[in-house]
Enzyme design. Structure first.
Site, PDB file in Angstrom:
ATOM      1  N   ASP A  37       1.343   9.183  -6.045  1.00 13.53           N
ATOM      2  CA  ASP A  37       1.259  10.640  -5.889  1.00 13.53           C
ATOM      3  C   ASP A  37       1.452  11.070  -4.435  1.00 13.53           C
ATOM      4  O   ASP A  37       1.326  12.257  -4.115  1.00 13.53           O
ATOM      5  CB  ASP A  37      -0.057  11.193  -6.455  1.00 13.53           C
ATOM      6  CG  ASP A  37      -1.292  10.484  -5.926  1.00 13.53           C
ATOM      7  OD1 ASP A  37      -1.204   9.277  -5.589  1.00 13.53           O
ATOM      8  OD2 ASP A  37      -2.358  11.120  -5.835  1.00 13.53           O
ATOM      9  N   HIS A  91       1.069   5.040  -2.348  1.00  8.49           N
ATOM     10  CA  HIS A  91       0.482   5.863  -3.420  1.00  8.49           C
ATOM     11  C   HIS A  91       1.587   6.563  -4.200  1.00  8.49           C
ATOM     12  O   HIS A  91       2.423   7.253  -3.594  1.00  8.49           O
ATOM     13  CB  HIS A  91      -0.460   6.913  -2.837  1.00  8.49           C
ATOM     14  CG  HIS A  91      -1.710   6.341  -2.228  1.00  8.49           C
ATOM     15  ND1 HIS A  91      -2.934   6.376  -2.866  1.00  8.49           N
ATOM     16  CD2 HIS A  91      -1.929   5.701  -1.053  1.00  8.49           C
ATOM     17  CE1 HIS A  91      -3.852   5.805  -2.087  1.00  8.49           C
ATOM     18  NE2 HIS A  91      -3.273   5.384  -0.985  1.00  8.49           N
ATOM     19  N   HIS A 121       0.843  -1.203   0.000  1.00  7.87           N
ATOM     20  CA  HIS A 121       0.000   0.000   0.000  1.00  7.87           C
ATOM     21  C   HIS A 121       0.874   1.246   0.000  1.00  7.87           C
ATOM     22  O   HIS A 121       1.355   1.696   1.049  1.00  7.87           O
ATOM     23  CB  HIS A 121      -0.926  -0.034   1.234  1.00  7.87           C
ATOM     24  CG  HIS A 121      -2.007   1.000   1.216  1.00  7.87           C
ATOM     25  ND1 HIS A 121      -3.318   0.712   1.511  1.00  7.87           N
ATOM     26  CD2 HIS A 121      -1.983   2.322   0.941  1.00  7.87           C
ATOM     27  CE1 HIS A 121      -4.051   1.803   1.408  1.00  7.87           C
ATOM     28  NE2 HIS A 121      -3.265   2.805   1.083  1.00  7.87           N
ATOM     29  N   GLU A 152     -10.876   3.215   7.631  1.00  8.41           N
ATOM     30  CA  GLU A 152      -9.837   4.201   7.961  1.00  8.41           C
ATOM     31  C   GLU A 152     -10.522   5.402   8.621  1.00  8.41           C
ATOM     32  O   GLU A 152     -10.390   5.616   9.825  1.00  8.41           O
ATOM     33  CB  GLU A 152      -9.091   4.628   6.686  1.00  8.41           C
ATOM     34  CG  GLU A 152      -8.017   5.681   6.916  1.00  8.41           C
ATOM     35  CD  GLU A 152      -7.429   6.219   5.609  1.00  8.41           C
ATOM     36  OE1 GLU A 152      -8.079   6.107   4.557  1.00  8.41           O
ATOM     37  OE2 GLU A 152      -6.319   6.785   5.668  1.00  8.41           O
TER      38      GLU A 152
HETATM   39  O1  2ND Z   1      -4.983   6.868   3.141  1.00  6.45           O
HETATM   40  C1  2ND Z   1      -5.672   7.247   2.195  1.00  6.45           C
HETATM   41  N1  2ND Z   1      -7.018   7.125   2.250  1.00  6.45           N
HETATM   42  C2  2ND Z   1      -7.825   7.494   1.234  1.00  6.45           C
HETATM   43  N2  2ND Z   1      -7.352   8.029   0.107  1.00  6.45           N
HETATM   44  C3  2ND Z   1      -6.022   8.211   0.014  1.00  6.45           C
HETATM   45  C4  2ND Z   1      -5.148   7.835   1.018  1.00  6.45           C
HETATM   46  N3  2ND Z   1      -3.896   8.147   0.635  1.00  6.45           N
HETATM   47  C5  2ND Z   1      -3.999   8.687  -0.584  1.00  6.45           C
HETATM   48  N4  2ND Z   1      -5.281   8.740  -0.969  1.00  6.45           N
HETATM   49  C6  2ND Z   1      -5.829   9.284  -2.210  1.00  6.45           C
HETATM   50  C7  2ND Z   1      -5.169  10.583  -2.613  1.00  6.45           C
HETATM   51  C8  2ND Z   1      -4.529  10.280  -3.919  1.00  6.45           C
HETATM   52  O2  2ND Z   1      -4.577  11.365  -4.807  1.00  6.45           O
HETATM   53  C9  2ND Z   1      -5.315   9.093  -4.436  1.00  6.45           C
HETATM   54  C10 2ND Z   1      -4.666   8.237  -5.481  1.00  6.45           C
HETATM   55  O3  2ND Z   1      -3.411   7.807  -5.120  1.00  6.45           O
HETATM   56  O4  2ND Z   1      -5.603   8.366  -3.260  1.00  6.45           O
HETATM   57 ZN    ZN Z   2      -3.961   4.748   0.966  1.00  8.47          ZN
END
Ligand code: 2ND
Ligand code: ZN
Length: 361
Positions: free
Chosen positions: A22, A20, A18, A210
């Site tokens: 970005d 991201h 996990h 979350e």
């Molecule tokens: O932890 C998270 N929870 C929900 N959405 C998230 C989290 N971390 C990043 N994101 C979102 C923001 C990014 O722009 C998107 C795609 O990676 O996913």
């Molecule tokens: Zn995430």
């Protein structure tokens, strides 16, 4: 036995499910790409100041405000050059940290502002990962990256993104995900996409449990059929500690454990978004002791100013884990990856176990 410090942790073969794309840019890269593409809304103009800004702004105690910081990274990932560079550096940074297998996710629909198509966005990112894997290999750091395509849960493109994931399934995309603000956007809004993935015999994970609790986790599993839970940390709402100090699992918690549904736990991120109040109170340890299939993850290395090795070190310092604990979490992660079974097994037998054996001594 090798002392368990950051430099030894960096040598351990690690698996990351996990992360991201970005949320993992180098601060210098954000600055350079912003300069190149004329983005003038960055909140700082030196790399250390920008790194500090991301960490502090993400330290908001709310997922919604945490997510606002992504406006600045997504803004500089709109061109072929920007996307390729960010993916290449991501692979190189993870490899340098000793990650041997990673699933990195991003939302293609957020990278269309300069006119790229969804397919072109994915192609550029895959090119970047390939280049990063090759550059790392030259340095003797072997990493394999599988891509997860994310759909934004407040938007309405999830079916399209699931189809995109299937179109690229033989070119490096290994699964699908939904992310974004959880409250008010339940997983069942995207049933169509999940049914399409299941109908294609393909894997997906769902950010659930979350910023919202058990109903989100229940939907993700019972209605959507998720393979894994992104975070899933709120499953502890279904665990009570009896007067004798013994944990008692509710029906949903039992189901998650019985079915060995992997939890993609992200300790630092969970504290920043307020999913848990402190690392000491993070249920990682409770869930690990109850033998849930826990995995250690970074979520967003830039926003949390972290790495896989650092997340592991924080757990070691907080809960007193040793090498065998870390090996178990790593094997948990490798077993839960979306690549074929024989390839997972090969990484466990030929890379992870021998790597930890050296450290355990
Ligand atoms: O932890 C998270 N929870 C929900 N959405 C998230 C989290 N971390 C990043 N994101 C979102 C923001 C990014 O722009 C998107 C795609 O990676 O996913
Ligand atoms: Zn995430």
């Amino acid at each position: 036995m090798t002392a368990l410090d950051l430099s030894a942790l960096r040598r351990a073969p690690k698996v990351l499910l996990h992360d991201h794309l970005d949320g993992g840019l180098r601060p210098e890269t954000v600055l350079e790409l912003a300069r190149d593409c004329g983005y003038d809304a960055l909140p700082a103009d030196t790399a250390p100041a920008l790194a500090k800004w991301f960490r502090e702004a993400a330290d908001s105690g709310s997922l919604e405000r945490y997510l606002e910081t992504f406006a600045h990274t997504v803004a500089v990932m709109q061109t072929p050059v920007g996307l390729e560079r960010v993916a290449r550096e991501c692979a190189e940074d993870l490899a340098a940290d000793g990650v041997v297998y990673a699933e990195v996710r991003f939302a293609p629909e957020q990278h269309l502002e300069e006119g790229l198509t969804l397919d072109e966005v994915v192609e550029q990112v895959l090119l970047g990962f390939e280049a990063g894997e090759s550059a790392a290999e030259v340095r003797g750091q072997n990493i394999r990256i599988g891509v997860l395509l994310t759909a934004m849960r407040h938007a309405a493109r999830s079916r399209e993104i699931a189809e995109l994931a299937i179109r690229f399934r033989d070119r490096g995309v290994v699964g699908f995900d939904i992310a974004g603000a959880e409250a008010g956007n339940p997983p069942s809004r995207h049933l169509d996409a999940f049914e399409y993935m299941r109908g294609s015999n393909a894997h997906f994970t769902i950010h659930a449990g979350e910023a919202f609790g058990l109903p989100s986790i229940h939907e993700a599993i019972a209605f959507c059929g998720t393979d894994r839970l992104g975070h899933g940390v709120r499953i502890t709402d279904d665990i009570t500690i009896g007067t004798d100090g013994v944990p008692v699992l509710g029906k949903l918690a039992n189901y998650v454990r019985d079915k060995r549904i992997p939890l993609e736990l992200c300790p630092s991120s969970n504290v920043q978004t307020g999913a848990v109040d402190t690392l000491e109170n993070h249920p990682f340890d409770l869930l690990a002791r109850l033998r849930f299939r826990v995995t250690v993850n970074t979520d967003n290395r830039l926003m949390s100013d972290t790495s896989m090795s650092q997340e592991m070190l924080r757990l070691v310092e907080t809960f007193g884990y040793g090498w065998t604990d870390l090996e178990r979490y790593t094997i948990n992660a490798m077993k839960s990856a979306f690549i074929p079974f024989d390839q997972r097994l090969q990484l466990i037998d030929e890379v992870i176990k021998p790597g930890f054996a050296v450290l355990v001594g």
